[in-house]
Design a protein around this motif. Structure first.
Motif, short mmCIF file in Angstrom:
data_model
loop_
_atom_site.label_atom_id
_atom_site.label_comp_id
_atom_site.label_asym_id
_atom_site.label_seq_id
_atom_site.Cartn_x
_atom_site.Cartn_y
_atom_site.Cartn_z
N GLN A 549 0.84 -1.20 0.00
CA GLN A 549 0.00 0.00 0.00
C GLN A 549 0.88 1.25 0.00
O GLN A 549 0.51 2.28 0.56
CB GLN A 549 -0.96 0.01 1.19
N GLY A 550 2.04 1.13 -0.64
CA GLY A 550 2.99 2.22 -0.62
C GLY A 550 2.75 3.27 -1.69
O GLY A 550 3.18 4.42 -1.53
N VAL A 551 2.07 2.91 -2.79
CA VAL A 551 1.75 3.87 -3.84
C VAL A 551 0.31 4.33 -3.61
O VAL A 551 -0.65 3.60 -3.85
CB VAL A 551 1.91 3.24 -5.24
N GLU A 552 0.17 5.55 -3.12
CA GLU A 552 -1.14 6.07 -2.68
C GLU A 552 -1.50 7.31 -3.49
O GLU A 552 -0.66 8.17 -3.76
CB GLU A 552 -1.11 6.41 -1.19
N ARG A 553 -2.77 7.40 -3.86
CA ARG A 553 -3.29 8.56 -4.58
C ARG A 553 -4.38 9.22 -3.72
O ARG A 553 -5.37 8.58 -3.35
CB ARG A 553 -3.87 8.13 -5.93
#
Length: 556
Positions: A549-553
């Protein structure tokens, strides 16, 4: 300031004292300490000043499994050094007593624990925390060894690791080879097959603004090394960074490898003189050689200039979210974009040479197969996570274009799993749509009450004037107002139920976000001892990028 520890305490989950070891001074008793410690409100910090005790002490504590480890000091000391000592103490206990570390193991093996505490901390000063060095000085007795002792045979010997053979106690002791004392490496290490493995793992943490511009992008890397080689080898590991040439190789390495940390075996002088070169004598087995961070931001947030094509941030998986869709604003759409055109794949994928040998690192490749050929990067374990507010009752009509999606009513989270059987053919965009349902006592009841009140007002006014024209016109106006207000209130209520962020998790084997790669791994035969003539160790390298869940928008 120096590391000064007065005493060490270990308590179980019921705050019963399992171990109390005094190094120096007059520390408080275990019962007095735990009473003062537990009187502090939760959450308790790792460093507490217990001024109500006589004399006042500072308590340094960590929790591990069901145990609480507390070290006390009456003097000013390096706080991080004492906390690190407690963590190393847990690692050493697990190495000698086995995992998991339990209270009954400490009580049943107190003779081993007492030796470890004395060897690791001499009179309150931390002096030796290396397991390999402790195995040379700490004697581990076994049940079979005690039986041998009763019949007059030698029954205790230095610990030889998990695979200790008790029959070795009957053999004469082998005199260790002469040479420099290396605390982190055992003496007389022997392996039937000589192998060297390098595993570089990076963890991604990227946050995008609603506009799509990255707010922060960092990669945390760890270099794990496995040395299964005889004697005392002297190794040289060379790292290379993207964009570096012979003239500016050092600057690229320093720009990419930020905030480095090294194992004590690494020669820091060699790294300072030639960044990217790790010269070391490895411990036996697997250990953490180095760690680092990398700033992946393509440009500064203070500049208005867009990043160039070569400086843009590349990610194999990105997400976007469009909330508040539909007539009532209860629908949303999530988009997952996959891109496996990894930069630098051509140089990694074309190599097909053998992994064995001690030459340049071009002979090393990703993977652990027996074919000895490198593999292209593969994107795996893709899962999109969409958290919802606590007022959301359910999410219905989930329609993924690929994979399957489920709504967890307890955590209020959608988990959308996208399969990747073939990592080279998953490029494209996948979508997920759904409808959000709020609580049962939602805005519908409030709208009904609002409309009933407005209708009552209009009827009262119509009866007062007794004019059908005025009454009909009033009813039409009130209906329009009520409809607009109702739609506005519904849209406002539904907007509060929409998710505000979306994140994606994935793994990539054979690719690193920072672009770092191993450029060479050489065994210095002249400096090595006991390696043997003509030994060519088997070498292997693995790269792994992980995003939990490290790439968050962000949406709003």
């Amino acid at each position: 300031m120096s590391v000064a520890v007065d005493a060490l305490y270990i308590f179980d989950d019921h705050h019963n004292c399992v171990l109390e070891h005094v190094y120096n001074g007059r520390p408080p008793s275990a019962q007095t300490l735990i009473s003062s410690f537990t009187s502090r409100p939760l959450p308790r910090p790792s460093i507490l000043q217990l001024s109500d005790l006589a004399p006042p002490v500072t308590a340094y504590s960590i929790s591990h499994a069901a145990l609480l480890l507390v070290a006390t000091s009456s003097k000013d000391a390096q706080s991080l050094a004492i906390l690190d000592f407690l963590y190393r103490l847990v690692d050493v206990f697990e190495d000698f007593l086995g995992c998991p570390l339990l209270a009954n193991k400490i009580e049943d093996n107190y003779e081993i624990v007492a030796q470890l505490l004395v060897e690791m901390c001499d009179g309150g000063t931390v002096c030796n925390t290396e397991p390999n060095a402790l195995r040379e000085s700490v004697e581990v007795s076994s049940v079979l060894g005690k039986l041998f002792t009763q019949v007059g045979l030698p029954g205790s010997s230095p610990a030889l690791g998990p695979a200790h053979n008790f029959s070795s106690t009957l053999r004469p002791t082998v005199t260790p080879t002469t040479g420099p004392a290396i605390p982190w490496r055992k003496s007389n290490v022997r392996h039937t097959s000589n192998e060297l493995y390098v595993d570089i793992v990076e963890s991604l943490a990227v946050v995008f603004a609603p506009s799509g511009r990255p707010l922060s992008a960092r990669s945390h890397g760890s270099i794990a090394f496995t040395a299964k080689i005889s004697g005392v080898p002297d190794l040289l590991l060379t790292l290379a960074a993207p964009g570096g040439t012979n003239s500016d190789k050092n600057s690229e390495i320093l720009r990419t490898v930020q905030l480095p940390v090294f194992h004590p075996c690494v020669r820091l002088a060699r790294w300072k003189d030639s960044p990217g070169e790790l010269s070391f004598v490895p411990p036996d087995g697997r250990f953490m050689l180095a760690g680092y961070e990398t700033d992946l931001m393509p440009s500064s947030l203070n500049t208005d200039q867009p990043p160039s094509k070569s400086d843009k941030l590349f990610l194999p998986a990105t997400v976007d979210l469009r909330p508040g869709l539909g007539a009532s604003g209860t629908e949303f759409e999530a988009r997952l974009t996959l891109n496996t055109n990894f930069p630098g794949v051509s140089s990694m994928g074309k190599s097909s040479t053998s992994r064995s040998g001690s030459g340049p690192i071009s002979s090393l490749s990703f993977g652990g197969g027996s074919s000895g050929h490198s593999h292209a990067p593969s994107l795996e374990a893709i899962m999109v996570t969409i958290p919802f507010p606590g007022d959301v009752r359910s999410v219905t009509e989930l329609k993924p274009s690929r994979g399957e999606a489920n709504f967890n009513t307890f955590d209020k989270v959608i988990e959308w799993k996208v399969p990747t059987k073939d990592g080279a053919s998953i490029n494209g965009v996948a979508t997920l749509t759904g409808t959000v349902a709020g609580p049962l006592a939602s805005a519908d009841a409030e709208d009904d009450q609002f409309e009933a009140a407005e209708v009552g007002k209009s009827n009262t006014m119509a009866g007062y004037y007794e004019d059908d024209t005025v009454a009909n016109r009033s009813e039409k106006q009130q209906t329009t107002v009520n409809g607009n207000n109702g739609a506005t209130k519904k849209a406002h209520a539904n907007r509060a139920l929409m998710p505000r962020s979306i994140a994606v998790s994935f793994n990539v084997k054979g690719w690193l976000a920072s672009g770092i790669k191993v450029d060479g791994l050489v065994v210095d035969v002249k400096k090595s001892k006991g390696l043997g003539d003509g030994v060519r160790p088997y070498k292997g390298v693995k790269y792994l990028t992980v995003s939990r869940q490290g790439v968050e928008r962000r949406v709003s």
